[in-house]
Design an enzyme around this catalytic site. Structure first.
Site, mmCIF file in Angstrom:
data_model
loop_
_atom_site.group_PDB
_atom_site.id
_atom_site.type_symbol
_atom_site.label_atom_id
_atom_site.label_comp_id
_atom_site.label_asym_id
_atom_site.label_seq_id
_atom_site.Cartn_x
_atom_site.Cartn_y
_atom_site.Cartn_z
ATOM 1 N N HIS A 153 -58.944 109.434 38.981
ATOM 2 C CA HIS A 153 -57.697 108.708 39.268
ATOM 3 C C HIS A 153 -56.479 109.603 39.003
ATOM 4 O O HIS A 153 -55.562 109.683 39.827
ATOM 5 C CB HIS A 153 -57.621 107.444 38.414
ATOM 6 C CG HIS A 153 -56.291 106.750 38.514
ATOM 7 N ND1 HIS A 153 -55.907 106.035 39.625
ATOM 8 C CD2 HIS A 153 -55.239 106.698 37.646
ATOM 9 C CE1 HIS A 153 -54.680 105.564 39.441
ATOM 10 N NE2 HIS A 153 -54.251 105.952 38.249
ATOM 11 N N HIS A 158 -52.927 110.785 41.327
ATOM 12 C CA HIS A 158 -51.555 111.138 40.940
ATOM 13 C C HIS A 158 -51.182 112.599 41.203
ATOM 14 O O HIS A 158 -50.092 112.878 41.696
ATOM 15 C CB HIS A 158 -51.324 110.821 39.462
ATOM 16 C CG HIS A 158 -51.219 109.354 39.176
ATOM 17 N ND1 HIS A 158 -50.181 108.577 39.647
ATOM 18 C CD2 HIS A 158 -52.027 108.511 38.471
ATOM 19 C CE1 HIS A 158 -50.338 107.323 39.234
ATOM 20 N NE2 HIS A 158 -51.460 107.256 38.524
ATOM 21 N N GLU A 199 -48.430 103.153 42.379
ATOM 22 C CA GLU A 199 -49.871 102.884 42.238
ATOM 23 C C GLU A 199 -50.460 102.197 43.483
ATOM 24 O O GLU A 199 -51.576 102.497 43.875
ATOM 25 C CB GLU A 199 -50.149 102.003 41.011
ATOM 26 C CG GLU A 199 -49.877 102.657 39.662
ATOM 27 C CD GLU A 199 -50.905 103.718 39.245
ATOM 28 O OE1 GLU A 199 -51.871 103.976 39.989
ATOM 29 O OE2 GLU A 199 -50.711 104.304 38.164
ATOM 30 N N SER A 218 -57.221 106.644 44.851
ATOM 31 C CA SER A 218 -58.339 107.104 44.022
ATOM 32 C C SER A 218 -59.465 106.074 43.975
ATOM 33 O O SER A 218 -60.424 106.241 43.239
ATOM 34 C CB SER A 218 -57.854 107.395 42.596
ATOM 35 O OG SER A 218 -57.334 106.220 42.014
HETATM 36 FE FE LIG Z 1 -52.299 105.504 37.564
#
Ligand SMILES: [Fe+2]
Length: 284
Positions: A153, A158, A199, A218
């Site tokens: 993730h 990110h 997100e 992700s």
């Molecule tokens: Fe996150």
């Protein structure tokens, strides 16, 4: 070497519904990796984790699948960031190598953490172009799902985004906004906007809905579902007051008319946000 060969006296605490809860080898592994993060000192290189074959195999599977899906479902800016960062596909990358590359691209660097950190600490670090990242890998029994942020993730979701200048600047502005929140209520509103944008944000690009959100980018399964979500126009007041459940696919998402429109609206919000802005937004 396999996971069960990794001996460590400590066992990491996991909730009963976590896929690794009954797996002692996994919990020892999590404790050992958290230990690596605890050894980190700012200004020094991030200590390497010696990943085992099981962990590298999870990375290979998930990163190959996600890369394929991103071509179809990710915003162009994210894809551009991913091309610049050029994450390796054959094994879990070390945070130090990702951090060095990121730093040369956008000035962001990574610092390792053993697990979830307090909200103010996580968001506040972004103001200094520091991304706090975990190093452990999700449980191998469910490679396409994790109930908590893992290295997949952090790095795929990110760091690929942080490798793109406009997205990196949005993250930095978000960090500064979080630091101006004196009350928990203002921070809560901010964190919901962050959740529904960096997100889980989506935007229209050439007639297709695409995502720039790390949570979707992700998540092997959820990324295939976001086009079925109920869409609302990007609006920070609604985003900041909307509750969400992290244990299910997001049933409702905020779609910008374009990626540039998302960047403009979010940069404007983050650049001005503080406690008095929150007071005004909640009564508007
Ligand atoms: Fe996150």
């Amino acid at each position: 070497m396999t996971l069960s060969d990794v001996i460590d006296v400590d066992v990491f605490d996991l909730p009963a519904d976590h896929p690794g809860f009954a797996d002692d080898a996994y919990r020892r592994r999590r404790a050992a990796i958290a230990e690596v993060a605890a050894r980190f000192r700012p200004g020094e290189p991030i200590p390497d984790v010696t990943y085992v074959e099981e962990e590298d195999a999870v990375w290979r599977t998930v990163s190959a699948e996600l890369t394929r899906k991103h071509e179809r479902l990710a915003c162009a800016a994210y894809l551009d960031g991913a091309r610049r960062l050029s994450l390796r596909a054959d094994r879990v990358p070390q945070l130090q190598e990702v951090s060095e590359r990121l730093s040369s691209l956008t000035g962001f660097r990574i610092e390792p953490v053993g697990g979830l950190v307090p909200t103010r600490v996580f968001y506040g670090a972004l103001a200094d172009r520091v991304f706090l990242a975990t190093q452990y890998v999700r449980h191998h029994s469910v490679p396409f799902y994790t109930p908590e942020p893992d290295v997949i993730h952090e790095v795929i979701g990110h760091c690929n985004a942080l490798a793109h200048p406009e997205l990196a600047e949005l993250y930095r502005l978000a960090g500064e906004a979080s630091r101006r929140c004196r009350t928990d209520e203002a921070l809560e509103f901010f964190s919901r906007v962050f959740w529904f944008s960096l997100e889980f944000g989506v935007a229209w690009e050439r007639g297709e809905l695409r995502t720039y959100g790390a949570g979707l980018l992700s998540s092997y399964a959820e990324i295939e579902k976001f086009r079925e979500a109920e869409l609302r126009p990007l609006d920070v007041v609604t985003m900041g007051t909307m509750s969400y459940d992290i244990t299910h696919y997001q049933p409702m998402l905020f779609a910008a008319t374009s990626f540039d429109a998302a960047v403009d609206a979010l940069a404007d919000f983050f650049a001005r946000y503080d406690d008095s802005a929150w007071q005004q937004l909640r009564v508007s």
